[in-house]
Structure formats: structure tokens, C-alpha cells
Design a protein around this motif. Structure first.
Motif, PDB file in Angstrom:
ATOM      1  N   PHE A  91       4.356  -8.865  -2.501  1.00 56.82           N
ATOM      2  CA  PHE A  91       4.200  -7.651  -1.688  1.00 56.82           C
ATOM      3  C   PHE A  91       4.877  -6.474  -2.376  1.00 56.82           C
ATOM      4  O   PHE A  91       4.319  -5.368  -2.442  1.00 56.82           O
ATOM      5  CB  PHE A  91       4.801  -7.878  -0.303  1.00 56.82           C
ATOM      6  CG  PHE A  91       4.555  -6.750   0.654  1.00 56.82           C
ATOM      7  CD1 PHE A  91       3.516  -6.822   1.568  1.00 56.82           C
ATOM      8  CD2 PHE A  91       5.358  -5.607   0.659  1.00 56.82           C
ATOM      9  CE1 PHE A  91       3.273  -5.787   2.465  1.00 56.82           C
ATOM     10  CE2 PHE A  91       5.128  -4.569   1.541  1.00 56.82           C
ATOM     11  CZ  PHE A  91       4.077  -4.655   2.448  1.00 56.82           C
ATOM     12  N   ALA A  92       6.086  -6.687  -2.892  1.00 54.94           N
ATOM     13  CA  ALA A  92       6.815  -5.618  -3.573  1.00 54.94           C
ATOM     14  C   ALA A  92       6.069  -5.154  -4.822  1.00 54.94           C
ATOM     15  O   ALA A  92       6.027  -3.953  -5.115  1.00 54.94           O
ATOM     16  CB  ALA A  92       8.212  -6.099  -3.940  1.00 54.94           C
ATOM     17  N   LYS A  93       5.493  -6.084  -5.539  1.00 54.61           N
ATOM     18  CA  LYS A  93       4.778  -5.743  -6.771  1.00 54.61           C
ATOM     19  C   LYS A  93       3.586  -4.835  -6.486  1.00 54.61           C
ATOM     20  O   LYS A  93       3.312  -3.891  -7.246  1.00 54.61           O
ATOM     21  CB  LYS A  93       4.306  -7.023  -7.475  1.00 54.61           C
ATOM     22  CG  LYS A  93       3.513  -6.767  -8.769  1.00 54.61           C
ATOM     23  CD  LYS A  93       3.184  -8.071  -9.473  1.00 54.61           C
ATOM     24  CE  LYS A  93       2.292  -7.820 -10.697  1.00 54.61           C
ATOM     25  NZ  LYS A  93       2.930  -6.928 -11.683  1.00 54.61           N
ATOM     26  N   TYR A  94       2.882  -5.102  -5.409  1.00 57.38           N
ATOM     27  CA  TYR A  94       1.672  -4.342  -5.099  1.00 57.38           C
ATOM     28  C   TYR A  94       1.870  -3.400  -3.898  1.00 57.38           C
ATOM     29  O   TYR A  94       0.902  -2.957  -3.296  1.00 57.38           O
ATOM     30  CB  TYR A  94       0.513  -5.304  -4.821  1.00 57.38           C
ATOM     31  CG  TYR A  94       0.155  -6.135  -6.026  1.00 57.38           C
ATOM     32  CD1 TYR A  94      -0.547  -5.589  -7.094  1.00 57.38           C
ATOM     33  CD2 TYR A  94       0.545  -7.472  -6.106  1.00 57.38           C
ATOM     34  CE1 TYR A  94      -0.861  -6.341  -8.208  1.00 57.38           C
ATOM     35  CE2 TYR A  94       0.232  -8.242  -7.215  1.00 57.38           C
ATOM     36  CZ  TYR A  94      -0.468  -7.670  -8.266  1.00 57.38           C
ATOM     37  OH  TYR A  94      -0.781  -8.425  -9.386  1.00 57.38           O
ATOM     38  N   GLU A  95       3.118  -3.101  -3.587  1.00 58.10           N
ATOM     39  CA  GLU A  95       3.422  -2.281  -2.418  1.00 58.10           C
ATOM     40  C   GLU A  95       2.719  -0.923  -2.451  1.00 58.10           C
ATOM     41  O   GLU A  95       2.227  -0.443  -1.420  1.00 58.10           O
ATOM     42  CB  GLU A  95       4.933  -2.066  -2.320  1.00 58.10           C
ATOM     43  CG  GLU A  95       5.354  -1.227  -1.136  1.00 58.10           C
ATOM     44  CD  GLU A  95       6.856  -0.996  -1.105  1.00 58.10           C
ATOM     45  OE1 GLU A  95       7.307  -0.239  -0.230  1.00 58.10           O
ATOM     46  OE2 GLU A  95       7.567  -1.562  -1.955  1.00 58.10           O
ATOM     47  N   ASN A  96       2.651  -0.308  -3.614  1.00 58.56           N
ATOM     48  CA  ASN A  96       2.043   1.017  -3.714  1.00 58.56           C
ATOM     49  C   ASN A  96       0.546   1.006  -3.399  1.00 58.56           C
ATOM     50  O   ASN A  96      -0.041   2.056  -3.115  1.00 58.56           O
ATOM     51  CB  ASN A  96       2.277   1.599  -5.104  1.00 58.56           C
ATOM     52  CG  ASN A  96       3.747   1.930  -5.355  1.00 58.56           C
ATOM     53  OD1 ASN A  96       4.503   2.161  -4.406  1.00 58.56           O
ATOM     54  ND2 ASN A  96       4.155   1.944  -6.612  1.00 58.56           N
ATOM     55  N   LYS A  97      -0.051  -0.152  -3.459  1.00 58.45           N
ATOM     56  CA  LYS A  97      -1.460  -0.283  -3.077  1.00 58.45           C
ATOM     57  C   LYS A  97      -1.600  -0.805  -1.643  1.00 58.45           C
ATOM     58  O   LYS A  97      -2.512  -0.406  -0.923  1.00 58.45           O
ATOM     59  CB  LYS A  97      -2.180  -1.230  -4.042  1.00 58.45           C
ATOM     60  CG  LYS A  97      -2.277  -0.695  -5.465  1.00 58.45           C
ATOM     61  CD  LYS A  97      -3.035  -1.675  -6.363  1.00 58.45           C
ATOM     62  CE  LYS A  97      -3.156  -1.121  -7.782  1.00 58.45           C
ATOM     63  NZ  LYS A  97      -3.880  -2.061  -8.684  1.00 58.45           N
ATOM     64  N   ILE A  98      -0.688  -1.697  -1.266  1.00 59.15           N
ATOM     65  CA  ILE A  98      -0.789  -2.320   0.059  1.00 59.15           C
ATOM     66  C   ILE A  98      -0.493  -1.324   1.171  1.00 59.15           C
ATOM     67  O   ILE A  98      -1.242  -1.236   2.155  1.00 59.15           O
ATOM     68  CB  ILE A  98       0.167  -3.528   0.151  1.00 59.15           C
ATOM     69  CG1 ILE A  98      -0.268  -4.639  -0.808  1.00 59.15           C
ATOM     70  CG2 ILE A  98       0.206  -4.068   1.590  1.00 59.15           C
ATOM     71  CD1 ILE A  98       0.710  -5.803  -0.882  1.00 59.15           C
ATOM     72  N   ILE A  99       0.596  -0.569   1.040  1.00 60.64           N
ATOM     73  CA  ILE A  99       1.017   0.334   2.110  1.00 60.64           C
ATOM     74  C   ILE A  99      -0.036   1.400   2.411  1.00 60.64           C
ATOM     75  O   ILE A  99      -0.387   1.606   3.589  1.00 60.64           O
ATOM     76  CB  ILE A  99       2.383   0.973   1.795  1.00 60.64           C
ATOM     77  CG1 ILE A  99       3.481  -0.102   1.754  1.00 60.64           C
ATOM     78  CG2 ILE A  99       2.723   2.046   2.836  1.00 60.64           C
ATOM     79  CD1 ILE A  99       3.679  -0.832   3.060  1.00 60.64           C
ATOM     80  N   PRO A 100      -0.588   2.085   1.399  1.00 57.06           N
ATOM     81  CA  PRO A 100      -1.655   3.062   1.715  1.00 57.06           C
ATOM     82  C   PRO A 100      -2.859   2.412   2.396  1.00 57.06           C
ATOM     83  O   PRO A 100      -3.478   3.018   3.282  1.00 57.06           O
ATOM     84  CB  PRO A 100      -2.027   3.629   0.345  1.00 57.06           C
ATOM     85  CG  PRO A 100      -0.806   3.444  -0.486  1.00 57.06           C
ATOM     86  CD  PRO A 100      -0.214   2.149  -0.029  1.00 57.06           C
ATOM     87  N   HIS A 101      -3.182   1.192   1.986  1.00 54.15           N
ATOM     88  CA  HIS A 101      -4.304   0.487   2.609  1.00 54.15           C
ATOM     89  C   HIS A 101      -4.003   0.170   4.070  1.00 54.15           C
ATOM     90  O   HIS A 101      -4.872   0.348   4.944  1.00 54.15           O
ATOM     91  CB  HIS A 101      -4.591  -0.800   1.835  1.00 54.15           C
ATOM     92  CG  HIS A 101      -5.709  -1.616   2.416  1.00 54.15           C
ATOM     93  ND1 HIS A 101      -7.037  -1.271   2.268  1.00 54.15           N
ATOM     94  CD2 HIS A 101      -5.688  -2.753   3.159  1.00 54.15           C
ATOM     95  CE1 HIS A 101      -7.790  -2.161   2.895  1.00 54.15           C
ATOM     96  NE2 HIS A 101      -6.995  -3.073   3.439  1.00 54.15           N
ATOM     97  N   LEU A 102      -2.783  -0.277   4.347  1.00 54.60           N
ATOM     98  CA  LEU A 102      -2.399  -0.573   5.723  1.00 54.60           C
ATOM     99  C   LEU A 102      -2.407   0.690   6.583  1.00 54.60           C
ATOM    100  O   LEU A 102      -2.800   0.651   7.753  1.00 54.60           O
ATOM    101  CB  LEU A 102      -1.017  -1.227   5.766  1.00 54.60           C
ATOM    102  CG  LEU A 102      -0.890  -2.633   5.173  1.00 54.60           C
ATOM    103  CD1 LEU A 102       0.563  -3.098   5.225  1.00 54.60           C
ATOM    104  CD2 LEU A 102      -1.796  -3.622   5.890  1.00 54.60           C
ATOM    105  N   LYS A 103      -1.968   1.795   6.003  1.00 57.66           N
ATOM    106  CA  LYS A 103      -1.975   3.050   6.750  1.00 57.66           C
ATOM    107  C   LYS A 103      -3.403   3.496   7.065  1.00 57.66           C
ATOM    108  O   LYS A 103      -3.669   4.008   8.158  1.00 57.66           O
ATOM    109  CB  LYS A 103      -1.250   4.139   5.951  1.00 57.66           C
ATOM    110  CG  LYS A 103       0.254   3.966   5.877  1.00 57.66           C
ATOM    111  CD  LYS A 103       0.896   5.077   5.067  1.00 57.66           C
ATOM    112  CE  LYS A 103       2.415   4.940   5.021  1.00 57.66           C
ATOM    113  NZ  LYS A 103       3.041   6.010   4.209  1.00 57.66           N
ATOM    114  N   LYS A 104      -4.297   3.309   6.126  1.00 63.83           N
ATOM    115  CA  LYS A 104      -5.686   3.747   6.310  1.00 63.83           C
ATOM    116  C   LYS A 104      -6.360   2.990   7.445  1.00 63.83           C
ATOM    117  O   LYS A 104      -7.129   3.563   8.226  1.00 63.83           O
ATOM    118  CB  LYS A 104      -6.455   3.559   5.000  1.00 63.83           C
ATOM    119  CG  LYS A 104      -7.877   4.102   5.049  1.00 63.83           C
ATOM    120  CD  LYS A 104      -8.550   3.963   3.688  1.00 63.83           C
ATOM    121  CE  LYS A 104      -9.972   4.527   3.729  1.00 63.83           C
ATOM    122  NZ  LYS A 104     -10.650   4.393   2.399  1.00 63.83           N
TER     123      LYS A 104
END
Length: 395
Positions: free
Chosen positions: A227-240
Motif C-alpha cells: 500500500f505504501a509503495k503504491y500510495e500515490n496511485k491508490i489514494i487518488p483512486h480512492l478519493k475519485k
């Protein structure tokens, strides 16, 4: 009336969690991964883990004779691994984030990450060993060796601090000697998976890796790293797609839990009791159901944390002594139970469950504070002033 007081915990806990909470405004987001928020939530979960352990002593279905069962904390009895999954997730998440945000993080890694956990294990082991002698347990030379080395748990609540240093060491060696980040993550993940495969192949016993609680939530350590490794992709996706993910994650939690209960009944972690030739497969199928529910619990917690900022003085305080409270409160759980860790009678048996909870908490907190101070003196950190302000990300 006194027996009914225990049900007040179901009203007290939400108040403890939500007191001082601040919902984010429309279109705004709270940093659900901030150090202050995750520490506060861990402080809350530490109290829930205490209730889990007391519930196992007062109302678990396996207690005998059945006259011992006093209702009240049934909700907490089967969910210990779910609660600990959050800690495992942030152990992995924090290690990975720190490696990438702190210069020369691996220098002194063993002293900073591993040694405090090992010290916590053996300091509480000695305390429990003395307590066992004081309550009258007969311990021969071999028994003392097993207890003091933790080959057999003297403190029955220390499995977490036995396995965690090995995961940290796997992380350390992977990131020290493997230059490609993805391969280092994969190597650490492989180590944890190998540990799980080993654990599921071992029958229940009185020594190390003695049961499913030793490995049924540890998969969250590599999940936290990933999760930490891909956080910059995961968080924007979760927000969207926040509303969809939040509704699904929260709505799925109870059905997934029910499925895990069904899997335990249908496949069983205890297949060896029936001489099942497929007992290892049975354990792994049961484990899979608990993988689903732990991942969903952490996801739901993170999603809710993105919109609600939790934290009050009490939870912030509990967040500073979480490890110590986790390890030492069990001493008072045992002293106030019928028997001390299944052996000799406990000297201070408390029948009223609400009073039992109050006593364990009231003694556990100051003991955790003293333990933390003691560890600080041993490690040379007790006199240092806190220099860091709140970090943006958990570490």
C-alpha cells in the motif's frame, strides 16, 4: 444490576473513539494515514484488545465448566486477529515509508526497530515469570528455561513481539541488499508468506507458533508495504470513487466476518483433532476467509479516516503506550481470572466483569507507563526530549 454494567462498554467505546472527532468538509480530505490519527486509533484498538482478552476469560464458548461463563463481552471474543491486523498493516506501511523518507534509515535499524520489541518481550517475560512463582506455580529447571527463553510463552500475550522482529529483519536484509525496490518488497512478502505456510503446517501445541493467532493476520505486514509503495496511485483512486468504496467496504465487513465464522466451522483450524488427512489445506482455506475480513477492516478504517479526523487527549495518550499496554495488561487479566494462564488458581479472582475490566485497565495503564520509562532508560531514549512535530505520514 451489577452484572449488566459490562454492557456499558458498548456505549463508552464509541464516545472514546469519537470524542473530539472532526468530519472533513465537503470536497476536503483528512489525512487518514497521519501519525497522530493512526496512533490514536491504535490506542483505541489496544483497549478493544484488552476487552478481547477479558472476554476470552469470562464468556468464551470453550470455557469449562459452563457455569463460569458470564455474558457481556461476547462481541470481542473472536475478533482479536482483526484488531491486530491494523497494527500489522502499519508496521509494514511505516517501515516502507520511513525507508523512503528518512535519510540513512537502515543505519541503526536493528537498534531502533528490532531491539525495543525484543526488550519488551523479555522484560515482560521476567515480570510474568516472577508472578508465576509468586502465585505458586511449580517450575522446574526445564520449565524455567522454556519460560525465560520464550520457547514456551511465560507471558501468553507475546506472540506479536516474537514474530514482528523477524519481519523487521526480513525487511532490513531485503532493502539492505536488494537494490530494486519492487524486488525488496517481493522478498519481504515471500518471507512472510513462507512463515504463514510454516505456521499452517504446525499442529496446535504448547510452544512456538502454537496456533492460528500466530499467523492469521500477519499478511497485513506486506499489505502495508505494498500500500505504501503504491500510495500515490491508490489514494487518488480512492478519493475519485470514495462513496462507492466506503459503502462497499463497510457493508461487506459483517458478511465477510460471517463467512470467516462459517469457514472455521466448515474447514476448521483444528482439523488435527479429527485426524483429517487434509488438515493443512483446511487451515489455509480457513485462513483465506480471515484474509478477506482483515483486509476489509483495515480498508474500511482508512476510508473512514479520510473523512473523519479522530483524536482526543485520552486516545493520543493511549497511542504513546500501546505496545507496553498490549504486553503488560495481560498480567492483570491473569491475576484476576479463575486461574493464572491455566495453571494455579489466581489470587484475586473478580466475578463482576465490569469491575474486572476497570481493575485491569486501572493497573495496566500505570504499569505500561513505568514499563515504557524502564525501556527508555535501557535503550538510552528515556531522557531525550521529543524533537519531532507531528509527521505527515505514519512511521
Amino acid at each position: 444490576m451489577g452484572k449488566q454494567l459490562i454492557y456499558s462498554v458498548y456505549f463508552i467505546l464509541p464516545i472514546l473513539l469519537l470524542w473530539g472527532a472532526k468530519p472533513a468538509k465537503k470536497g476536503e480530505w483528512n489525512d487518514g494515514l497521519s501519525l497522530s490519527q493512526t496512533k490514536a486509533f491504535q490506542g483505541f484498538l489496544a483497549i478493544c484488545i484488552m476487552l478481547h482478552h477479558i472476554g476470552q476469560k469470562t464468556c468464551a464458548s470453550w470455557l469449562f465448566p459452563k457455569s463460569r461463563i458470564i455474558p457481556g463481552l461476547e462481541f470481542f471474543v473472536p475478533i482479536g486477529y482483526i484488531l491486530v491486523s491494523f497494527f500489522m498493516f502499519f508496521n509494514g506501511y511505516g517501515a516502507y515509508k520511513s525507508f523512503h523518507t528518512k535519510k540513512n534509515y537502515l543505519n541503526g535499524f536493528v537498534k531502533k526497530r528490532v531491539l525495543p520489541v525484543v526488550l519488551s518481550l523479555y522484560s515482560t517475560t521476567v515480570i510474568f515469570f516472577i508472578a508465576r512463582l509468586l502465585v505458586g506455580e511449580k517450575i522446574d529447571g526445564q520449565g524455567a528455561f522454556f519460560y525465560l527463553t520464550s520457547i514456551k510463552l511465560c507471558n501468553p500475550y507475546t506472540w506479536y513481539v516474537i514474530v514482528l522482529p523477524f519481519f523487521y529483519l526480513a525487511f532490513y536484509f531485503a532493502f539492505r541488499f536488494i537494490k530494486k525496490d519492487g524486488f525488496a518488497v517481493a522478498a519481504t512478502t515471500a518471507f512472510v508468506v513462507a512463515y504463514i505456510l510454516l505456521g499452517t503446517s504446525i499442529d496446535h501445541n504448547d510452544f512456538l507458533i502454537r496456533g492460528e493467532w500466530w499467523w492469521n493476520c500477519v499478511h497485513m505486514f506486506p499489505v502495508g508495504m505494498i500500500f505504501a509503495k503504491y500510495e500515490n496511485k491508490i489514494i487518488p483512486h480512492l478519493k475519485k470513487y470514495y462513496l462507492i468504496y466506503a459503502i462497499v467496504a463497510v457493508a461487506a465487513l459483517y458478511p465477510l466476518y460471517l463467512y470467516s465464522v462459517y469457514a472455521q466451522d466448515a474447514f476448521s483450524y483444528y482439523g488435527e483433532n479429527f485426524f483429517a488427512p487434509d488438515k493443512v489445506m483446511r487451515r489455509r482455506l480457513t485462513l483465506l476467509s480471515q484474509v478477506f475480513v482483515t483486509m476489509d477492516f483495515v480498508l474500511a478504517s482508512l476510508l473512514l479516516g479520510m473523512k473523519v479526523k479522530i483524536g482526543n487527549r485520552f486516545l493520543k495518550f493511549m497511542g504513546t503506550i500501546t505496545l507496553e499496554f498490549y504486553l503488560i495488561h495481560g498480567l492483570f487479566v491473569e491475576l484476576c481470572d479463575h486461574t493464572f494462564d491455566g495453571g494455579v488458581p489466581s489470587p484475586f479472582h473478580i466475578k463482576n466483569v465490569f469491575l474486572y475490566v476497570l481493575v485491569v485497565f486501572a493497573l495496566g495503564v500505570p504499569s505500561a507507563i513505568l514499563l515504557k520509562k524502564f525501556h527508555g532508560l535501557i535503550l538510552g531514549t528515556g531522557s531525550k526530549k521529543k524533537k519531532q512535530k507531528e509527521l505527515k505520514k505514519a512511521s
